[in-house]
Design a protein around this motif. Structure first.
Motif, PDB file in Angstrom:
ATOM      1  N   THR A   1      93.158   6.844 134.448  1.00  0.00           N
ATOM      2  CA  THR A   1      93.071   8.212 133.941  1.00  0.00           C
ATOM      3  C   THR A   1      94.466   8.803 133.865  1.00  0.00           C
ATOM      4  O   THR A   1      95.394   8.349 134.539  1.00  0.00           O
TER       5      THR A   1
ATOM      6  N   ILE B   1      96.526  12.278 134.490  1.00  0.00           N
ATOM      7  CA  ILE B   1      96.426  13.589 135.127  1.00  0.00           C
ATOM      8  C   ILE B   1      96.942  14.604 134.115  1.00  0.00           C
ATOM      9  O   ILE B   1      98.081  14.492 133.643  1.00  0.00           O
TER      10      ILE B   1
ATOM     11  N   VAL C   1      97.815  20.112 135.544  1.00  0.00           N
ATOM     12  CA  VAL C   1      97.568  19.729 136.939  1.00  0.00           C
ATOM     13  C   VAL C   1      98.849  19.174 137.556  1.00  0.00           C
ATOM     14  O   VAL C   1      99.204  19.515 138.688  1.00  0.00           O
ATOM     15  N   ARG C   2      99.559  18.307 136.815  1.00  0.00           N
ATOM     16  CA  ARG C   2     100.822  17.762 137.325  1.00  0.00           C
ATOM     17  C   ARG C   2     101.795  18.885 137.647  1.00  0.00           C
ATOM     18  O   ARG C   2     102.458  18.876 138.682  1.00  0.00           O
TER      19      ARG C   2
ATOM     20  N   TRP D   1      92.739   9.819 146.631  1.00  0.00           N
ATOM     21  CA  TRP D   1      91.380  10.106 146.162  1.00  0.00           C
ATOM     22  C   TRP D   1      90.483  10.249 147.381  1.00  0.00           C
ATOM     23  O   TRP D   1      90.437   9.357 148.228  1.00  0.00           O
TER      24      TRP D   1
END
Length: 94
Positions: free
Chosen positions: A19, A21, A25-26, A39
């Protein structure tokens, strides 16, 4: 008491399970290339959080001590003071 704003961002998963990010969000988490994320899965929900290094993560990083024993902070301080004094002596002899 501080209230947290809940935000939601969408991403996609590739056929290889990878995925991306989302940039927002980063930016919010201060992530850059090579950053590790952790996770956490609980009750059917997944949470991803930045993984920052802690001192305990570095334990053993340099391998065994060269003389086979560990030294205390005081011993390190004494050795640094002796080295500084020796360097000062050499510098003033010139």
């Amino acid at each position: 008491m501080e209230t947290r704003k809940k935000e939601s961002f969408l991403g996609r998963m590739t056929s290889k399970g990878q995925t991306t990010i989302p940039k927002e969000v980063r930016d919010l988490l201060g992530l850059s290339e090579g950053a590790q994320v952790e996770w956490i899965v609980e009750d059917g929900k997944a949470m991803v959080k930045p993984r920052t290094r802690r001192a305990i993560d570095l334990a053993g990083f340099l391998g065994e001590p060269p003389n086979g024993r560990h030294v205390s902070i005081e011993e390190m301080d004494d050795a640094a003071a002796e080295a500084a004094a020796e360097r000062f002596k050499r510098a003033t002899r010139r």
